[in-house]
Design a protein around this motif. Structure first.
Motif, PDB file in Angstrom:
ATOM      1  N   TYR A 153       0.806  -1.217   0.000  1.00  0.00           N
ATOM      2  CA  TYR A 153       0.000   0.000   0.000  1.00  0.00           C
ATOM      3  C   TYR A 153       0.842   1.272   0.000  1.00  0.00           C
ATOM      4  O   TYR A 153       0.529   2.220  -0.740  1.00  0.00           O
ATOM      5  CB  TYR A 153      -0.966   0.024   1.180  1.00  0.00           C
ATOM      6  CG  TYR A 153      -1.790   1.293   1.188  1.00  0.00           C
ATOM      7  CD1 TYR A 153      -2.831   1.476   0.284  1.00  0.00           C
ATOM      8  CD2 TYR A 153      -1.487   2.330   2.064  1.00  0.00           C
ATOM      9  CE1 TYR A 153      -3.560   2.646   0.251  1.00  0.00           C
ATOM     10  CE2 TYR A 153      -2.207   3.513   2.035  1.00  0.00           C
ATOM     11  CZ  TYR A 153      -3.243   3.667   1.134  1.00  0.00           C
ATOM     12  OH  TYR A 153      -3.948   4.842   1.097  1.00  0.00           O
ATOM     13  N   PRO A 154       1.934   1.388   0.797  1.00  0.00           N
ATOM     14  CA  PRO A 154       2.714   2.636   0.774  1.00  0.00           C
ATOM     15  C   PRO A 154       3.258   2.985  -0.612  1.00  0.00           C
ATOM     16  O   PRO A 154       3.326   4.167  -0.969  1.00  0.00           O
ATOM     17  CB  PRO A 154       3.844   2.369   1.778  1.00  0.00           C
ATOM     18  CG  PRO A 154       3.246   1.401   2.736  1.00  0.00           C
ATOM     19  CD  PRO A 154       2.418   0.494   1.876  1.00  0.00           C
ATOM     20  N   THR A 155       3.669   1.979  -1.401  1.00  0.00           N
ATOM     21  CA  THR A 155       4.137   2.295  -2.752  1.00  0.00           C
ATOM     22  C   THR A 155       2.968   2.655  -3.661  1.00  0.00           C
ATOM     23  O   THR A 155       3.089   3.516  -4.533  1.00  0.00           O
ATOM     24  CB  THR A 155       4.926   1.115  -3.358  1.00  0.00           C
ATOM     25  OG1 THR A 155       4.068  -0.022  -3.487  1.00  0.00           O
ATOM     26  CG2 THR A 155       6.116   0.765  -2.487  1.00  0.00           C
ATOM     27  N   PHE A 156       1.832   2.006  -3.449  1.00  0.00           N
ATOM     28  CA  PHE A 156       0.637   2.307  -4.240  1.00  0.00           C
ATOM     29  C   PHE A 156       0.193   3.749  -4.035  1.00  0.00           C
ATOM     30  O   PHE A 156      -0.111   4.473  -5.002  1.00  0.00           O
ATOM     31  CB  PHE A 156      -0.489   1.345  -3.855  1.00  0.00           C
ATOM     32  CG  PHE A 156      -1.811   1.645  -4.522  1.00  0.00           C
ATOM     33  CD1 PHE A 156      -2.033   1.282  -5.836  1.00  0.00           C
ATOM     34  CD2 PHE A 156      -2.823   2.286  -3.818  1.00  0.00           C
ATOM     35  CE1 PHE A 156      -3.252   1.566  -6.457  1.00  0.00           C
ATOM     36  CE2 PHE A 156      -4.038   2.565  -4.421  1.00  0.00           C
ATOM     37  CZ  PHE A 156      -4.256   2.204  -5.743  1.00  0.00           C
ATOM     38  N   VAL A 157       0.175   4.189  -2.776  1.00  0.00           N
ATOM     39  CA  VAL A 157      -0.285   5.547  -2.481  1.00  0.00           C
ATOM     40  C   VAL A 157       0.719   6.585  -2.961  1.00  0.00           C
ATOM     41  O   VAL A 157       0.382   7.762  -3.117  1.00  0.00           O
ATOM     42  CB  VAL A 157      -0.584   5.706  -0.971  1.00  0.00           C
ATOM     43  CG1 VAL A 157       0.683   5.882  -0.159  1.00  0.00           C
ATOM     44  CG2 VAL A 157      -1.540   6.865  -0.708  1.00  0.00           C
ATOM     45  N   ASN A 158       1.948   6.151  -3.255  1.00  0.00           N
ATOM     46  CA  ASN A 158       2.971   7.051  -3.789  1.00  0.00           C
ATOM     47  C   ASN A 158       3.058   6.971  -5.313  1.00  0.00           C
ATOM     48  O   ASN A 158       4.036   7.415  -5.911  1.00  0.00           O
ATOM     49  CB  ASN A 158       4.340   6.739  -3.168  1.00  0.00           C
ATOM     50  CG  ASN A 158       5.336   7.858  -3.375  1.00  0.00           C
ATOM     51  OD1 ASN A 158       4.981   9.024  -3.501  1.00  0.00           O
ATOM     52  ND2 ASN A 158       6.613   7.519  -3.411  1.00  0.00           N
TER      53      ASN A 158
ATOM     54  N   GLU B  78       1.560   1.794  -9.239  1.00  0.00           N
ATOM     55  CA  GLU B  78       0.286   1.096  -9.357  1.00  0.00           C
ATOM     56  C   GLU B  78       0.425  -0.380  -9.692  1.00  0.00           C
ATOM     57  O   GLU B  78      -0.559  -1.043 -10.006  1.00  0.00           O
ATOM     58  CB  GLU B  78      -0.585   1.796 -10.399  1.00  0.00           C
ATOM     59  CG  GLU B  78      -0.916   3.231 -10.013  1.00  0.00           C
ATOM     60  CD  GLU B  78      -1.777   3.937 -11.037  1.00  0.00           C
ATOM     61  OE1 GLU B  78      -2.004   3.357 -12.129  1.00  0.00           O
ATOM     62  OE2 GLU B  78      -2.241   5.060 -10.747  1.00  0.00           O
TER      63      GLU B  78
END
Length: 216
Positions: free
Chosen positions: A75-80, A83
């Motif tokens: 999730y932390p990479t997704f929110v940054n 995708e």
């Protein structure tokens, strides 16, 4: 030249520690005085996230020239803005186990491989400006017969992990193209290129040099 082996304990005076969150791990805000190189004391404050230490491993098959990687949602990479699923080496927090004990258990849980021999190759602080975590890095040889379970991670912890067996040359190319962008994975792949499969690193360097010459 500064001596990095010297302790700085006499240069730090902690004045106050405030716990900002202990919902998952511990986030603190610490106010302290730090003695600068010129001898003056300066008050500072820093937030630090303490999630414990961890271990990571690169499984490699020297005969078939392959490595084992995982792919999962972060999730932390997704929110940054990232995708895609993140490609990584097996890794996990120590949770009071020794680094070798933890990486053996984590490897089997995530990949299904029961590693025989593991070797620690280095250790590193991954984000020293804000996270206390230190990672212990391992490599371990494997062959197909070492897979004793399906892997996939701990469903109760929300893990849903794919297992990838990739030729080392392809893994290095994926790293260069930005398809592998996890720091611990890049570090272990670079180690493998230098020490486990040095001829691959040499051929990749030759191809890169030829590409640069032709582009010029």
């Amino acid at each position: 030249m500064a001596n990095n082996s010297m302790s700085v304990t006499d240069r730090v005076q902690v004045e106050n520690v405030e716990v900002l969150s202990d919902n998952w791990y511990i986030l603190t805000k610490t106010t302290f005085r730090y003695r600068r190189r010129d001898g003056t004391w300066q008050q500072q404050s820093r937030e630090a996230y303490d999630r414990g230490n961890g271990a990571a491993i690169l499984l490699y098959d020297p005969a078939r020239r392959t490595v084992i990687l995982t792919r999962q949602f972060r999730y932390p990479t997704f929110v940054n803005g990232y995708e895609r699923l993140l490609i990584e080496v097996p890794a996990g927090l120590l949770d009071e186990a020794s680094p070798e004990q933890r990486i053996r258990a984590e490897t089997e849980e995530e990949t299904g491989y029961r590693v025989r021999d593991v070797r620690q190759v280095f250790q590193a602080f991954m984000s020293p400006g804000s996270v206390t975590e230190k990672l212990f890095f391992f490599v371990g040889a494997y062959d197909p017969a070492d897979r004793v379970a399906a892997g996939g991670g701990n469903e109760m912890e929300g893990e849903d992990i794919d297992i990838l067996e990739v030729p080392i040359a392809k893994a290095l190319a994926m790293m260069q193209r930005g398809e592998i962008c996890d720091a611990k994975t890049i570090m272990l792949l670079q180690y493998a290129a230098l020490h486990l499969f040095p001829e691959v690193a040499g051929s990749e360097a030759d191809r890169t040099a030829k590409h640069v010459v032709s582009a010029a």
